[in-house]
Each structure stands twice: as C-alpha cells, then as structure tokens.
Write an enzyme that holds these catalytic residues in place. Structure first.
Site, PDB file in Angstrom:
ATOM      1  N   CYS A 145       0.909  -1.203   0.046  1.00  0.00           N
ATOM      2  CA  CYS A 145       0.011  -0.039  -0.129  1.00  0.00           C
ATOM      3  C   CYS A 145       0.875   1.140   0.021  1.00  0.00           C
ATOM      4  CB  CYS A 145      -1.115   0.080   1.147  1.00  0.00           C
ATOM      5  SG  CYS A 145      -0.408   0.163   2.884  1.00  0.00           S
ATOM      6  N   SER A 168       2.131   3.671   2.294  1.00  0.00           N
ATOM      7  CA  SER A 168       2.971   3.655   3.333  1.00  0.00           C
ATOM      8  C   SER A 168       3.313   2.259   3.721  1.00  0.00           C
ATOM      9  CB  SER A 168       2.780   4.416   4.573  1.00  0.00           C
ATOM     10  OG  SER A 168       1.525   3.716   5.115  1.00  0.00           O
ATOM     11  N   GLY A 169       2.547   1.244   3.437  1.00  0.00           N
ATOM     12  CA  GLY A 169       2.830  -0.162   3.899  1.00  0.00           C
ATOM     13  C   GLY A 169       2.110  -0.487   5.215  1.00  0.00           C
ATOM     14  N   HIS A 192      15.036 -13.692  11.507  1.00  0.00           N
ATOM     15  CA  HIS A 192      14.604 -13.730  12.971  1.00  0.00           C
ATOM     16  C   HIS A 192      13.418 -13.887  13.288  1.00  0.00           C
ATOM     17  CE1 HIS A 192      18.571 -11.339  14.162  1.00  0.00           C
ATOM     18  NE2 HIS A 192      18.798 -12.709  13.575  1.00  0.00           N
TER      19      HIS A 192
END
Length: 144
Positions: free
Chosen positions: A66, A68-69, A99
C-alpha cells in the site's frame, strides 16, 4: 514453493504490477487478490483475503503493498497465522525472514523504487529462518 499471494490497494498497484513481472520472470506461481487499478479502494478488502490464504496454507508467502505499507501491514497482522513485515530495504527484509520467519512481505509503494523492490524481494526470498531462540519468540506472538 507454494503459490505466492499478492495484494495491494490503489497506491500499491503500480509496484504490484512490477512484482507480478518479477515473479513471472522467475516462473513462480502467484495468486493476485487485487486490486487491479489505481482507482481508490480500501486496503483491508484485499489484505484479509491474502491473510486467510496464508493462514490456510493456500499461499506462501504473501506480498502486500500500500502507499506507506502501514495500513495493509496492520490489517494483515490482525490474523493470528500471519507475520507480516514492513520492509523498506533489503537488510530489513533479511532480518524479517532470518529472525521473525515473516510469511508476508509488505512494501511501501510510494516510498521505494523498483530497483529497491528488486533488492528487497531478492533478499526476502533468499533468506532462511534461523529458528532456535527466534522460534521461542515467535511462539509467543499469537494471542491465546
């Protein structure tokens, strides 16, 4: 590799199209949950179907985009079986896999170039999960 799931909103559409081409060049199967244009839409309408497909095992991993994410990432992470990671560079993508065993890569469509996306995708798909002490942490993520 399983079928990779894709989802985006209008702000992520152009980068999603780049990602589709990237996957096709590798010969990797994908399922596109949309959107399919730059017309304004609501990211949850595409994030939830992708998340359900990842949770059910229909797709692995997922890629979501999207502007900005953040919005699509927040929506994806409401699902207990999703570990979506917002990655804006290759090092973050590496650590998200190594991780956190991220199963959905999220990218900010308005803030990265296709060259940066290429490096992020390459790192995400080439990095293995370390397991060990990291698995103990991941086991504590779901809300019981």
């Amino acid at each position: 590799m399983k079928t990779i799931g894709l989802a985006c909103d209008h702000a992520g559409f152009e980068l999603k199209e780049y990602v589709r081409g990237w996957l096709e060049a590798k010969g990797w199967a994908y399922k596109d949950f949309g959107t399919n244009s730059t017309a304004s839409v609501d990211y949850p309408d595409y994030a939830h179907p992708l998340a359900l497909a990842v949770e059910s095992g229909e797709c692995y991993p997922g890629i979501a985009i999207c502007g900005s994410g953040n919005g699509i990432n927040m929506t994806l992470n409401k699902h207990q079986g999703v570990r979506a990671a917002l990655c804006w560079n290759a090092e973050i993508a590496h650590l998200a896999r190594q991780h956190n065993d991220a199963n959905v890569l999220v990218m900010p469509g308005r803030f990265i170039s296709t060259e940066e996306a290429d490096m992020i995708l390459t790192e995400f798909f080439s990095t293995k999960f370390d397991g060990g002490r990291h698995q103990n942490r991941i086991d504590k993520i779901p809300v019981k």
